[in-house]
Design a protein around this motif. Structure first.
Motif, PDB file in Angstrom:
ATOM      1  N   VAL A 103      10.963   3.352  -8.649  1.00 55.44           N
ATOM      2  CA  VAL A 103       9.669   3.198  -7.985  1.00 55.44           C
ATOM      3  C   VAL A 103       9.934   2.817  -6.543  1.00 55.44           C
ATOM      4  O   VAL A 103      10.635   1.840  -6.275  1.00 55.44           O
ATOM      5  CB  VAL A 103       8.810   2.088  -8.638  1.00 55.44           C
ATOM      6  CG1 VAL A 103       7.472   1.965  -7.935  1.00 55.44           C
ATOM      7  CG2 VAL A 103       8.610   2.359 -10.117  1.00 55.44           C
ATOM      8  N   PHE A 104       9.387   3.580  -5.628  1.00 59.18           N
ATOM      9  CA  PHE A 104       9.520   3.234  -4.221  1.00 59.18           C
ATOM     10  C   PHE A 104       8.447   2.214  -3.872  1.00 59.18           C
ATOM     11  O   PHE A 104       7.288   2.363  -4.267  1.00 59.18           O
ATOM     12  CB  PHE A 104       9.382   4.475  -3.338  1.00 59.18           C
ATOM     13  CG  PHE A 104      10.522   5.436  -3.512  1.00 59.18           C
ATOM     14  CD1 PHE A 104      11.817   5.067  -3.172  1.00 59.18           C
ATOM     15  CD2 PHE A 104      10.315   6.696  -4.026  1.00 59.18           C
ATOM     16  CE1 PHE A 104      12.882   5.942  -3.347  1.00 59.18           C
ATOM     17  CE2 PHE A 104      11.363   7.585  -4.188  1.00 59.18           C
ATOM     18  CZ  PHE A 104      12.651   7.205  -3.846  1.00 59.18           C
ATOM     19  N   THR A 105       8.856   1.189  -3.158  1.00 63.96           N
ATOM     20  CA  THR A 105       7.936   0.110  -2.817  1.00 63.96           C
ATOM     21  C   THR A 105       7.965  -0.157  -1.318  1.00 63.96           C
ATOM     22  O   THR A 105       8.885   0.260  -0.601  1.00 63.96           O
ATOM     23  CB  THR A 105       8.288  -1.184  -3.568  1.00 63.96           C
ATOM     24  OG1 THR A 105       9.582  -1.631  -3.151  1.00 63.96           O
ATOM     25  CG2 THR A 105       8.267  -0.976  -5.076  1.00 63.96           C
ATOM     26  N   VAL A 106       6.953  -0.874  -0.886  1.00 60.03           N
ATOM     27  CA  VAL A 106       6.834  -1.281   0.511  1.00 60.03           C
ATOM     28  C   VAL A 106       6.216  -2.671   0.515  1.00 60.03           C
ATOM     29  O   VAL A 106       5.481  -3.021  -0.417  1.00 60.03           O
ATOM     30  CB  VAL A 106       5.968  -0.259   1.300  1.00 60.03           C
ATOM     31  CG1 VAL A 106       4.545  -0.227   0.808  1.00 60.03           C
ATOM     32  CG2 VAL A 106       6.033  -0.493   2.796  1.00 60.03           C
ATOM     33  N   GLY A 107       6.509  -3.445   1.530  1.00 64.72           N
ATOM     34  CA  GLY A 107       5.915  -4.768   1.649  1.00 64.72           C
ATOM     35  C   GLY A 107       4.572  -4.707   2.343  1.00 64.72           C
ATOM     36  O   GLY A 107       4.321  -3.797   3.147  1.00 64.72           O
ATOM     37  N   PRO A 108       3.696  -5.658   2.090  1.00 61.90           N
ATOM     38  CA  PRO A 108       2.359  -5.643   2.694  1.00 61.90           C
ATOM     39  C   PRO A 108       2.374  -5.821   4.214  1.00 61.90           C
ATOM     40  O   PRO A 108       1.435  -5.415   4.893  1.00 61.90           O
ATOM     41  CB  PRO A 108       1.635  -6.802   2.004  1.00 61.90           C
ATOM     42  CG  PRO A 108       2.706  -7.680   1.469  1.00 61.90           C
ATOM     43  CD  PRO A 108       3.876  -6.799   1.185  1.00 61.90           C
ATOM     44  N   ALA A 109       3.447  -6.386   4.748  1.00 59.89           N
ATOM     45  CA  ALA A 109       3.518  -6.613   6.197  1.00 59.89           C
ATOM     46  C   ALA A 109       4.060  -5.409   6.970  1.00 59.89           C
ATOM     47  O   ALA A 109       3.968  -5.369   8.199  1.00 59.89           O
ATOM     48  CB  ALA A 109       4.382  -7.839   6.484  1.00 59.89           C
ATOM     49  N   VAL A 164       3.043  -7.093  -7.791  1.00 59.30           N
ATOM     50  CA  VAL A 164       2.269  -5.947  -7.310  1.00 59.30           C
ATOM     51  C   VAL A 164       0.972  -6.463  -6.685  1.00 59.30           C
ATOM     52  O   VAL A 164       0.182  -7.127  -7.357  1.00 59.30           O
ATOM     53  CB  VAL A 164       1.951  -4.955  -8.447  1.00 59.30           C
ATOM     54  CG1 VAL A 164       1.064  -3.823  -7.937  1.00 59.30           C
ATOM     55  CG2 VAL A 164       3.233  -4.410  -9.059  1.00 59.30           C
ATOM     56  N   VAL A 165       0.794  -6.174  -5.393  1.00 57.86           N
ATOM     57  CA  VAL A 165      -0.416  -6.623  -4.696  1.00 57.86           C
ATOM     58  C   VAL A 165      -1.275  -5.452  -4.236  1.00 57.86           C
ATOM     59  O   VAL A 165      -2.391  -5.652  -3.745  1.00 57.86           O
ATOM     60  CB  VAL A 165      -0.083  -7.535  -3.492  1.00 57.86           C
ATOM     61  CG1 VAL A 165       0.545  -8.827  -3.966  1.00 57.86           C
ATOM     62  CG2 VAL A 165       0.804  -6.819  -2.483  1.00 57.86           C
ATOM     63  N   GLY A 166      -0.761  -4.236  -4.408  1.00 52.32           N
ATOM     64  CA  GLY A 166      -1.534  -3.074  -4.001  1.00 52.32           C
ATOM     65  C   GLY A 166      -0.738  -1.801  -4.191  1.00 52.32           C
ATOM     66  O   GLY A 166       0.386  -1.802  -4.681  1.00 52.32           O
ATOM     67  N   SER A 212      -0.856  -3.473   9.610  1.00 54.07           N
ATOM     68  CA  SER A 212      -0.094  -3.659   8.373  1.00 54.07           C
ATOM     69  C   SER A 212      -0.629  -2.800   7.233  1.00 54.07           C
ATOM     70  O   SER A 212      -1.808  -2.439   7.203  1.00 54.07           O
ATOM     71  CB  SER A 212      -0.128  -5.121   7.951  1.00 54.07           C
ATOM     72  OG  SER A 212      -1.422  -5.458   7.482  1.00 54.07           O
ATOM     73  N   VAL A 213       0.265  -2.523   6.303  1.00 52.15           N
ATOM     74  CA  VAL A 213      -0.103  -1.807   5.084  1.00 52.15           C
ATOM     75  C   VAL A 213      -1.211  -2.562   4.355  1.00 52.15           C
ATOM     76  O   VAL A 213      -2.133  -1.966   3.800  1.00 52.15           O
ATOM     77  CB  VAL A 213       1.143  -1.629   4.182  1.00 52.15           C
ATOM     78  CG1 VAL A 213       0.767  -1.225   2.780  1.00 52.15           C
ATOM     79  CG2 VAL A 213       2.094  -0.622   4.800  1.00 52.15           C
ATOM     80  N   ALA A 214      -1.136  -3.897   4.373  1.00 47.64           N
ATOM     81  CA  ALA A 214      -2.123  -4.729   3.672  1.00 47.64           C
ATOM     82  C   ALA A 214      -3.545  -4.454   4.142  1.00 47.64           C
ATOM     83  O   ALA A 214      -4.496  -4.595   3.370  1.00 47.64           O
ATOM     84  CB  ALA A 214      -1.794  -6.207   3.840  1.00 47.64           C
ATOM     85  N   ALA A 215      -3.704  -4.042   5.381  1.00 45.51           N
ATOM     86  CA  ALA A 215      -5.036  -3.793   5.928  1.00 45.51           C
ATOM     87  C   ALA A 215      -5.688  -2.548   5.341  1.00 45.51           C
ATOM     88  O   ALA A 215      -6.924  -2.434   5.350  1.00 45.51           O
ATOM     89  CB  ALA A 215      -4.965  -3.673   7.449  1.00 45.51           C
ATOM     90  N   PHE A 216      -4.885  -1.629   4.812  1.00 47.97           N
ATOM     91  CA  PHE A 216      -5.437  -0.353   4.359  1.00 47.97           C
ATOM     92  C   PHE A 216      -5.070   0.035   2.932  1.00 47.97           C
ATOM     93  O   PHE A 216      -5.547   1.033   2.415  1.00 47.97           O
ATOM     94  CB  PHE A 216      -5.005   0.763   5.313  1.00 47.97           C
ATOM     95  CG  PHE A 216      -5.517   0.582   6.706  1.00 47.97           C
ATOM     96  CD1 PHE A 216      -6.843   0.866   7.011  1.00 47.97           C
ATOM     97  CD2 PHE A 216      -4.699   0.088   7.702  1.00 47.97           C
ATOM     98  CE1 PHE A 216      -7.326   0.690   8.289  1.00 47.97           C
ATOM     99  CE2 PHE A 216      -5.174  -0.099   8.989  1.00 47.97           C
ATOM    100  CZ  PHE A 216      -6.489   0.199   9.289  1.00 47.97           C
ATOM    101  N   MET A 217      -4.223  -0.746   2.286  1.00 45.11           N
ATOM    102  CA  MET A 217      -3.805  -0.405   0.922  1.00 45.11           C
ATOM    103  C   MET A 217      -4.966  -0.569  -0.057  1.00 45.11           C
ATOM    104  O   MET A 217      -5.963  -1.220   0.240  1.00 45.11           O
ATOM    105  CB  MET A 217      -2.650  -1.306   0.484  1.00 45.11           C
ATOM    106  CG  MET A 217      -3.038  -2.749   0.253  1.00 45.11           C
ATOM    107  SD  MET A 217      -1.592  -3.745  -0.130  1.00 45.11           S
ATOM    108  CE  MET A 217      -2.374  -5.329  -0.439  1.00 45.11           C
TER     109      MET A 217
END
Length: 142
Positions: free
Chosen positions: A14-20, A46-48, A70-75
Motif C-alpha cells: 500500500v502506498f502511503t503519504v503523510g498528511p503534511a 489511517v487518517v484519510g 497540505s494533503v490534509a487540506a484536501f484528502m
C-alpha cells in the motif's frame, strides 16, 4: 471471492503519504507509483485517503496555490474501509453506491492492504469466465 484471497494474490503493498505532505508532492508520488490513490497515514493510523480526484479538485478550486498546501487540506477524511472477510459483491455494491474507487483494508485498525474497483472487477470477470467455461464443458460432455 473474499478480499483476503484477492490480497493474497495481488499482495499487500500500500502506498502511503503523510498528511503534511504537499499536494505537489502527492501528485508526484501518484505519478511515479502509477496509482490512483494513496492512504494518508499519521503515525501508522489511517487518517484519510487522497486520490487523483481530490488533487484535481484542489487545483480546480484554488489554482496553482493549492500545490503548496497540505494533503490534509484536501484528502477524504471519512474513509470507508474493507475487511478481509468481505466478498467482492458486497464491496462492489458499497463502492458503486458511494462512488469511490479505493478501499483500505484494515484488521484491528491496522492497514493490511488496499482494494481498488479494478481489482474487484478483474476478480468478478474471472469468476464469470470460470462459470461459463464450466457450463460449456458440462454441455459438451452431455
Amino acid at each position: 471471492m473474499l478480499v483476503s484471497q484477492i490480497l493474497k494474490a495481488k499482495g499487500d503493498l500500500v502506498f502511503t503519504v503523510g498528511p503534511a505532505e504537499t499536494i505537489s508532492a502527492a501528485f508526484a508520488l501518484l505519478h511515479s507509483r502509477r496509482v490512483g490513490a494513496m492512504v494518508v497515514l499519521d503515525a501508522d493510523r489511517v487518517v484519510g485517503i487522497v486520490s487523483e480526484r481530490d488533487l484535481v479538485r484542489a487545483v480546480a478550486k484554488e489554482g496553482v496555490a493549492a500545490l503548496d498546501k497540505s494533503v490534509a487540506a484536501f484528502m477524504t477524511h471519512d474513509v470507508i474501509f474493507a475487511e478481509p472477510g468481505e466478498t467482492v459483491d458486497s464491496l462492489l455494491g458499497r463502492m458503486t453506491d458511494r462512488r469511490i474507487r479505493h478501499l483500505p483494508v484494515c484488521v484491528d485498525e491496522r492497514l493490511v492492504g488496499i482494494i481498488s474497483i479494478g481489482d474487484l472487477v478483474k476478480w468478478k470477470i474471472s469468476e464469470v469466465e470460470a462459470e461459463a467455461d464450466g457450463l460449456k464443458a458440462y454441455i459438451a460432455t452431455g
